[in-house]
Design a protein around this motif. Structure first.
Motif, PDB file in Angstrom:
ATOM      1  N   PRO A  87      44.203  45.058  25.935  1.00 20.00           N
ATOM      2  CA  PRO A  87      45.295  44.265  26.524  1.00 20.00           C
ATOM      3  C   PRO A  87      45.177  44.114  28.036  1.00 20.00           C
ATOM      4  O   PRO A  87      45.345  43.019  28.575  1.00 20.00           O
ATOM      5  CB  PRO A  87      46.551  45.052  26.122  1.00 20.00           C
ATOM      6  CG  PRO A  87      46.162  45.752  24.866  1.00 20.00           C
ATOM      7  CD  PRO A  87      44.734  46.145  25.067  1.00 20.00           C
ATOM      8  N   GLY A  88      44.879  45.201  28.717  1.00 15.59           N
ATOM      9  CA  GLY A  88      44.706  45.136  30.165  1.00 15.59           C
ATOM     10  C   GLY A  88      43.497  44.306  30.556  1.00 15.59           C
ATOM     11  O   GLY A  88      43.528  43.565  31.547  1.00 15.59           O
ATOM     12  N   ILE A  89      42.437  44.430  29.767  1.00 22.02           N
ATOM     13  CA  ILE A  89      41.210  43.651  30.014  1.00 22.02           C
ATOM     14  C   ILE A  89      41.511  42.155  29.937  1.00 22.02           C
ATOM     15  O   ILE A  89      41.121  41.376  30.815  1.00 22.02           O
ATOM     16  CB  ILE A  89      40.111  44.016  28.987  1.00 22.02           C
ATOM     17  CG1 ILE A  89      39.525  45.394  29.277  1.00 22.02           C
ATOM     18  CG2 ILE A  89      39.029  42.940  28.934  1.00 22.02           C
ATOM     19  CD1 ILE A  89      38.578  45.445  30.446  1.00 22.02           C
ATOM     20  N   ILE A  91      44.379  40.443  30.183  1.00 24.34           N
ATOM     21  CA  ILE A  91      45.259  39.943  31.239  1.00 24.34           C
ATOM     22  C   ILE A  91      44.558  39.973  32.599  1.00 24.34           C
ATOM     23  O   ILE A  91      44.579  39.000  33.356  1.00 24.34           O
ATOM     24  CB  ILE A  91      46.565  40.759  31.278  1.00 24.34           C
ATOM     25  CG1 ILE A  91      47.368  40.524  29.992  1.00 24.34           C
ATOM     26  CG2 ILE A  91      47.398  40.393  32.509  1.00 24.34           C
ATOM     27  CD1 ILE A  91      48.600  41.395  29.863  1.00 24.34           C
ATOM     28  N   GLY A  92      43.916  41.106  32.904  1.00 25.78           N
ATOM     29  CA  GLY A  92      43.237  41.239  34.191  1.00 25.78           C
ATOM     30  C   GLY A  92      42.118  40.219  34.370  1.00 25.78           C
ATOM     31  O   GLY A  92      41.965  39.638  35.450  1.00 25.78           O
ATOM     32  N   THR A  93      41.350  39.983  33.303  1.00 28.72           N
ATOM     33  CA  THR A  93      40.237  39.038  33.388  1.00 28.72           C
ATOM     34  C   THR A  93      40.745  37.621  33.592  1.00 28.72           C
ATOM     35  O   THR A  93      40.229  36.873  34.444  1.00 28.72           O
ATOM     36  CB  THR A  93      39.371  39.097  32.108  1.00 28.72           C
ATOM     37  OG1 THR A  93      38.898  40.428  31.916  1.00 28.72           O
ATOM     38  CG2 THR A  93      38.185  38.157  32.223  1.00 28.72           C
ATOM     39  N   PHE A  94      41.755  37.220  32.807  1.00 25.10           N
ATOM     40  CA  PHE A  94      42.272  35.857  32.938  1.00 25.10           C
ATOM     41  C   PHE A  94      42.869  35.637  34.328  1.00 25.10           C
ATOM     42  O   PHE A  94      42.622  34.600  34.970  1.00 25.10           O
ATOM     43  CB  PHE A  94      43.323  35.566  31.869  1.00 25.10           C
ATOM     44  CG  PHE A  94      43.736  34.124  31.818  1.00 25.10           C
ATOM     45  CD1 PHE A  94      43.000  33.198  31.093  1.00 25.10           C
ATOM     46  CD2 PHE A  94      44.860  33.670  32.513  1.00 25.10           C
ATOM     47  CE1 PHE A  94      43.367  31.858  31.054  1.00 25.10           C
ATOM     48  CE2 PHE A  94      45.231  32.339  32.488  1.00 25.10           C
ATOM     49  CZ  PHE A  94      44.479  31.424  31.750  1.00 25.10           C
ATOM     50  N   LEU A  95      43.652  36.607  34.820  1.00 26.89           N
ATOM     51  CA  LEU A  95      44.226  36.474  36.157  1.00 26.89           C
ATOM     52  C   LEU A  95      43.132  36.442  37.221  1.00 26.89           C
ATOM     53  O   LEU A  95      43.253  35.750  38.240  1.00 26.89           O
ATOM     54  CB  LEU A  95      45.203  37.619  36.426  1.00 26.89           C
ATOM     55  CG  LEU A  95      46.498  37.619  35.610  1.00 26.89           C
ATOM     56  CD1 LEU A  95      47.346  38.838  35.950  1.00 26.89           C
ATOM     57  CD2 LEU A  95      47.292  36.331  35.853  1.00 26.89           C
ATOM     58  N   GLY A  96      42.039  37.183  36.971  1.00 35.45           N
ATOM     59  CA  GLY A  96      40.912  37.175  37.898  1.00 35.45           C
ATOM     60  C   GLY A  96      40.279  35.796  38.006  1.00 35.45           C
ATOM     61  O   GLY A  96      39.885  35.363  39.101  1.00 35.45           O
ATOM     62  N   PHE A 142      45.862  50.471  30.334  1.00 36.27           N
ATOM     63  CA  PHE A 142      46.227  49.090  30.662  1.00 36.27           C
ATOM     64  C   PHE A 142      45.887  48.792  32.121  1.00 36.27           C
ATOM     65  O   PHE A 142      45.338  47.730  32.448  1.00 36.27           O
ATOM     66  CB  PHE A 142      47.724  48.868  30.414  1.00 36.27           C
ATOM     67  CG  PHE A 142      48.187  47.462  30.695  1.00 36.27           C
ATOM     68  CD1 PHE A 142      48.024  46.463  29.748  1.00 36.27           C
ATOM     69  CD2 PHE A 142      48.773  47.142  31.911  1.00 36.27           C
ATOM     70  CE1 PHE A 142      48.451  45.159  30.005  1.00 36.27           C
ATOM     71  CE2 PHE A 142      49.200  45.841  32.185  1.00 36.27           C
ATOM     72  CZ  PHE A 142      49.029  44.852  31.224  1.00 36.27           C
ATOM     73  N   GLY A 143      46.198  49.734  33.005  1.00 32.82           N
ATOM     74  CA  GLY A 143      45.884  49.559  34.418  1.00 32.82           C
ATOM     75  C   GLY A 143      44.389  49.520  34.669  1.00 32.82           C
ATOM     76  O   GLY A 143      43.901  48.679  35.435  1.00 32.82           O
ATOM     77  N   VAL A 144      43.657  50.427  34.025  1.00 31.60           N
ATOM     78  CA  VAL A 144      42.197  50.447  34.168  1.00 31.60           C
ATOM     79  C   VAL A 144      41.599  49.134  33.664  1.00 31.60           C
ATOM     80  O   VAL A 144      40.701  48.559  34.287  1.00 31.60           O
ATOM     81  CB  VAL A 144      41.592  51.641  33.410  1.00 31.60           C
ATOM     82  CG1 VAL A 144      40.067  51.540  33.353  1.00 31.60           C
ATOM     83  CG2 VAL A 144      41.996  52.959  34.060  1.00 31.60           C
ATOM     84  N   GLY A 145      42.120  48.658  32.517  1.00 31.46           N
ATOM     85  CA  GLY A 145      41.637  47.397  31.961  1.00 31.46           C
ATOM     86  C   GLY A 145      41.870  46.229  32.900  1.00 31.46           C
ATOM     87  O   GLY A 145      41.020  45.343  33.033  1.00 31.46           O
ATOM     88  N   ASN A 146      43.024  46.227  33.579  1.00 28.14           N
ATOM     89  CA  ASN A 146      43.317  45.181  34.560  1.00 28.14           C
ATOM     90  C   ASN A 146      42.289  45.172  35.684  1.00 28.14           C
ATOM     91  O   ASN A 146      41.799  44.110  36.090  1.00 28.14           O
ATOM     92  CB  ASN A 146      44.716  45.391  35.153  1.00 28.14           C
ATOM     93  CG  ASN A 146      45.787  44.615  34.412  1.00 28.14           C
ATOM     94  OD1 ASN A 146      46.043  43.460  34.698  1.00 28.14           O
ATOM     95  ND2 ASN A 146      46.393  45.261  33.436  1.00 28.14           N
ATOM     96  N   ALA A 191      38.174  36.163  27.551  1.00 28.32           N
ATOM     97  CA  ALA A 191      39.241  35.831  28.499  1.00 28.32           C
ATOM     98  C   ALA A 191      38.673  35.152  29.737  1.00 28.32           C
ATOM     99  O   ALA A 191      39.281  34.218  30.280  1.00 28.32           O
ATOM    100  CB  ALA A 191      40.003  37.099  28.898  1.00 28.32           C
ATOM    101  N   GLY A 192      37.510  35.595  30.183  1.00 29.38           N
ATOM    102  CA  GLY A 192      36.884  34.997  31.359  1.00 29.38           C
ATOM    103  C   GLY A 192      36.459  33.562  31.114  1.00 29.38           C
ATOM    104  O   GLY A 192      36.679  32.683  31.958  1.00 29.38           O
TER     105      GLY A 192
END
Length: 265
Positions: A87-89, A91-96, A142-146, A191-192
């Protein structure tokens, strides 16, 4: 078009061998190859890095599937870790990718140069984190995944360079860390790719045969060749002095990083 496809197939073949031989993420090789090869094709300077990052992540969709399936058959993928970090991956990837889309090519090049210097230093000095703690809970994961996802999208990699040291730090043995990282690479790539396509739709000046920031001829050529040559690289890894080769490759990364740094100025 045939010539362009053959060119990218040759580049993909080289990337596949290096990835299999040295155990590095394909994006680490593919991104600079794409940047240097897009330039003579006359692609707009302001879109070079965005196209390289988006195309690299799209290619990782295919290579990560074959990679994690091979590791899964050997029992090297820790699926609870994959489940908790995904989940964190995502969201973090898409926002990146959204952040990358508003950054100019020079700044993205600068970030990639810093990352290349970091990886080269790791290889030259053989830096490995000492196991000192356990895998965190769902909130921590979740934070690490972000963090892993956002950085991976900004430099166009599958995340192994970041997730393997994290898992090693959390007392996961190297074999399982590498196998689990290969599975984590798939949600990063998905996601990327989605993010770079979404943020690139309707952008003026992109080359023909692009879907957003994904250049299809390069994607087809790289994927078709790299998936064939990666097993050759793995085979060579068992017969060649890989530690010495990694140091040679680290020097090559320093040269590539320095050349990209010079192109910024």
């Amino acid at each position: 078009m045939i010539t362009i496809l053959l060119t990218f197939m040759a580049l993909g073949a080289l990337a596949g061998v290096l990835a299999g031989l040295l155990g590095i993420g394909g994006g680490l090789v593919i991104v600079p190859i794409l940047v240097f090869s897009f330039t003579p094709l006359g692609f707009p300077e302001q879109h070079l890095m965005h196209l390289a990052l988006g195309t690299s992540l799209a290619s990782i969709i295919f290579t990560s599937i074959s990679s994690f399936m091979a590791h899964h058959r050997r029992g090297a993928v820790i699926w609870p870790i994959v489940k908790s970090i995904t989940p964190g991956i995502l969201i973090g990837t898409f926002l990146g990718t959204c952040l990358a889309s508003i950054m100019n090519t020079m700044l993205l090049k600068g970030l990639f140069v810093v990352f290349l210097y970091y990886v080269a230093a790791q290889m030259l000095l053989n830096i490995k984190p000492k196991p000192s703690r356990k895998i965190p809970g769902n909130v921590g994961m979740f934070g690490v995944g972000n963090v892993i996802g956002s950085i991976s999208s900004l430099v166009g990699i599958g995340g192994g360079t970041l997730s393997v040291p994290f898992m090693t730090f959390c007392n996961i043995n190297m074999h399982s860390a590498v196998g689990t990282a290969s599975a984590i690479g798939l949600p990063i790539a998905l996601a990327g790719t989605a993010g770079f396509i979404w943020n690139g739709i309707g952008v003026p000046g992109l080359p023909e045969w692009s879907i957003g920031y994904v250049y299809l001829p390069a994607l087809i050529g790289i994927v078709s060749a790299s998936m064939l040559t990666a097993p050759l690289g793995v085979k060579l890894a068992h017969s060649l002095p890989v530690p010495r080769l990694k140091k040679v490759f680290a020097i090559l990364l320093l040269v590539v990083a320095t050349r990209m740094l010079m192109s910024i100025f």
